[in-house]
Design a protein around this motif. Sequence first.
Motif, PDB file in Angstrom:
ATOM      1  N   LEU A 132     -66.161 -10.658  25.660  1.00 51.05           N
ATOM      2  CA  LEU A 132     -67.286 -11.584  25.807  1.00 51.05           C
ATOM      3  C   LEU A 132     -67.479 -12.411  24.538  1.00 51.05           C
ATOM      4  N   ASP A 133     -68.208 -13.525  24.679  1.00 53.98           N
ATOM      5  CA  ASP A 133     -68.359 -14.483  23.581  1.00 53.98           C
ATOM      6  C   ASP A 133     -69.086 -13.912  22.368  1.00 53.98           C
ATOM      7  N   ASP A 134     -69.922 -12.895  22.571  1.00 52.47           N
ATOM      8  CA  ASP A 134     -70.709 -12.337  21.463  1.00 52.47           C
ATOM      9  C   ASP A 134     -69.974 -11.239  20.713  1.00 52.47           C
ATOM     10  N   SER A 169     -67.567  -6.259  24.837  1.00 52.60           N
ATOM     11  CA  SER A 169     -66.507  -6.217  25.844  1.00 52.60           C
ATOM     12  C   SER A 169     -66.975  -5.434  27.056  1.00 52.60           C
ATOM     13  N   PHE A 189     -75.232 -15.526  29.474  1.00 53.35           N
ATOM     14  CA  PHE A 189     -75.732 -15.420  28.103  1.00 53.35           C
ATOM     15  C   PHE A 189     -76.609 -16.620  27.780  1.00 53.35           C
ATOM     16  N   ARG A 225     -78.612 -11.439  26.526  1.00 53.18           N
ATOM     17  CA  ARG A 225     -77.248 -11.378  27.067  1.00 53.18           C
ATOM     18  C   ARG A 225     -77.343 -10.594  28.380  1.00 53.18           C
TER      19      ARG A 225
END
Length: 304
Positions: free
Chosen positions: A111-113, A116, A129, A134
């Motif tokens: 994930l972008d943050d 996973s 998000f 999130r």
Amino acid sequence: MVLSDEAIDWMVRLNSGRATANDHVAFAAWRQTSEKHEQAAREAEAIWHGVGIAGTRVRRADRKVKLTRRAVLGAGILVAGGALLARSGSIGPHLLADHVTGIGEQRNLFLDDGSSAFLNAGTSLSVDFSARERLLRIHGGQAAFTVAHDPSRPFIVAAGAGRTRAVGTVFDVDIRPREVVVTVIEGTVDIATEAAPSSLVIATVDQRVRYDGTAPPSPPETIDSDAETAWRRGKLIFDRRPLGDVVAELERYRTGRIVIASDRLRSLEVTGVFDLTEPEAVLGAIEATLPVRITRLPLVTLIR
């Protein structure tokens, strides 16, 4: 004609809309002829009820076409095929998802943050998000989440009629036939349901919480989280798991529908360690250790 075919013919006759009271009496007498007749009757009833919506459509179409044993079995195969399509991501809630795994497929999603999500087979997940939170939603299946620390944006997983919130942790969310199970592998999470949004339950390492959306979440139970989430290592570990739950899990790893003939059988307990790449071995162990018989039909396996 073998007994199973006779039993299917009885189901066709009794559900055709033209059955008389004498037909029902005759069927009751037929199934009492012997234990094998009774078993065939129960098998046919399980198949008929497993047909579901397709069976209803076949019955409604009776004025236009002759309702036959082949039509019933064909409808059952259509339903099984529809279930396979749903689990493969072609129809159903999977259409709403951003990420989907098919039968026997697992995938690690980054994930972008920095978090996973490890998706088990037959799982669909949406990601939303924002600057404030999130949010992820599991539409069906199971996933293990490794959460990157970010106190300003809580990490929330919605599944069924509940939500699990974490700041920095590792946890598993499993949507089962009658409930959602949250297992904490590392850290701490809190869980709430739509039925009781203010009744938060906090769970920590090696604890699990269950909910079905009709009440507050269950109190945390102490468990072995490694065993509970053995699917991540290619294993299935069952410790007195109800047969109904075991079957739902097996359907993630094999093609075809598995139908259990009665609720009594669903509650039978299964214990064992299996390789998830060999679901047929699990069925073999079930037949060898439990008081059940397994009948394999095209796209449908019957446990009775």
